[in-house]
Enzyme design. Structure first.
Site, PDB file in Angstrom:
ATOM      1  N   HIS A 183       0.831  -1.198   0.000  1.00 16.96           N
ATOM      2  CA  HIS A 183       0.000   0.000   0.000  1.00 16.96           C
ATOM      3  C   HIS A 183       0.873   1.258   0.000  1.00 16.96           C
ATOM      4  O   HIS A 183       2.024   1.235   0.456  1.00 16.96           O
ATOM      5  CB  HIS A 183      -0.953   0.015   1.196  1.00 16.96           C
ATOM      6  CG  HIS A 183      -0.239   0.128   2.507  1.00 16.96           C
ATOM      7  ND1 HIS A 183       0.256   1.320   3.003  1.00 16.96           N
ATOM      8  CD2 HIS A 183       0.078  -0.818   3.424  1.00 16.96           C
ATOM      9  CE1 HIS A 183       0.838   1.112   4.161  1.00 16.96           C
ATOM     10  NE2 HIS A 183       0.750  -0.188   4.440  1.00 16.96           N
ATOM     11  N   ARG A 190      -6.182   1.852   3.891  1.00 16.78           N
ATOM     12  CA  ARG A 190      -5.068   2.319   3.062  1.00 16.78           C
ATOM     13  C   ARG A 190      -4.804   1.413   1.862  1.00 16.78           C
ATOM     14  O   ARG A 190      -4.393   1.889   0.807  1.00 16.78           O
ATOM     15  CB  ARG A 190      -3.813   2.527   3.897  1.00 16.78           C
ATOM     16  CG  ARG A 190      -3.301   1.294   4.601  1.00 16.78           C
ATOM     17  CD  ARG A 190      -2.237   1.689   5.636  1.00 16.78           C
ATOM     18  NE  ARG A 190      -1.716   0.597   6.408  1.00 16.78           N
ATOM     19  CZ  ARG A 190      -2.265   0.121   7.518  1.00 16.78           C
ATOM     20  NH1 ARG A 190      -3.388   0.635   7.990  1.00 16.78           N
ATOM     21  NH2 ARG A 190      -1.691  -0.864   8.177  1.00 16.78           N
ATOM     22  N   GLU A 200      -2.129  -7.920   8.301  1.00 20.19           N
ATOM     23  CA  GLU A 200      -1.227  -8.468   9.321  1.00 20.19           C
ATOM     24  C   GLU A 200      -0.799  -9.915   9.049  1.00 20.19           C
ATOM     25  O   GLU A 200      -0.371 -10.621   9.952  1.00 20.19           O
ATOM     26  CB  GLU A 200      -1.821  -8.339  10.725  1.00 20.19           C
ATOM     27  CG  GLU A 200      -1.987  -6.896  11.155  1.00 20.19           C
ATOM     28  CD  GLU A 200      -2.425  -6.734  12.602  1.00 20.19           C
ATOM     29  OE1 GLU A 200      -3.033  -7.674  13.174  1.00 20.19           O
ATOM     30  OE2 GLU A 200      -2.155  -5.654  13.149  1.00 20.19           O
TER      31      GLU A 200
END
Length: 172
Positions: free
Chosen positions: A14, A61, A87
């Site tokens: 990102h 994001r 994550e």
């Protein structure tokens, strides 16, 4: 699509996020991130890789990065927003990619560090040109992407089977 044809994965981090008073998952792009996401989209288009499927983290994001980047594409690929990318470790990302249908030849994954960089490192048993040197030297900054290629089915994707074909950062 034959499993004998090479498959390509674009690993796209990102763009630069802002730090407002929201949870990490809800962080939006910063102004520089919005600019870099569009530039990255143009560079992704320049690779000439026709993306069949985009897997994008559900974080704000990453969704904003993809929305801006894909506007530069000649055709919008099918996009799946996947919670498991947020994550995720490189191993978890490989497990996710192993679920991909063999009808997909070229896949783009929009995610986060350290997972995206770790995945590029772990998958790439070999590299073309100076791509590995540049990636090792620069790390994997916001809006960077790497392109890896491998032979076989998605279920056969594992550490070391891919070749790092390309690497790009907004500073190039």
């Amino acid at each position: 699509m034959s499993v004998a044809e090479p498959r390509r994965i674009v690993l796209f981090r990102h763009a630069k996020a802002d730090w407002p008073q929201v949870t990490d998952h809800e962080r939006p792009l910063a102004e520089r991130g919005r600019q870099d996401a569009a530039v990255a989209g143009r560079k992704l288009t320049d690779t000439g890789i026709p993306i069949d499927l985009a897997l994008c983290s559900t974080a704000t994001r990453t969704r904003e990065t993809w929305k801006l980047a894909v506007q530069e594409f000649p055709q919008r690929p099918k996009t799946v927003y996947e919670e498991r990318i947020y994550e995720a470790s490189p191993g978890e990302l490989i497990a996710l990619l192993n679920e991909t249908s063999d009808d997909v030849r070229n896949l783009l994954l929009v995610g986060h560090n350290p997972g995206i960089q770790g995945l590029a490192d772990i998958l790439s048993g070999t590299a073309e040109g100076d791509a590995r040197e540049r990636m090792d030297r620069r790390g994997f900054p916001a809006a960077a992407f790497a392109v890896v290629s491998f032979d076989g089915s998605w279920k056969s994707l594992e550490p070391g089977v891919a070749t790092l074909l390309d690497y790009w950062t907004p500073s190039e």
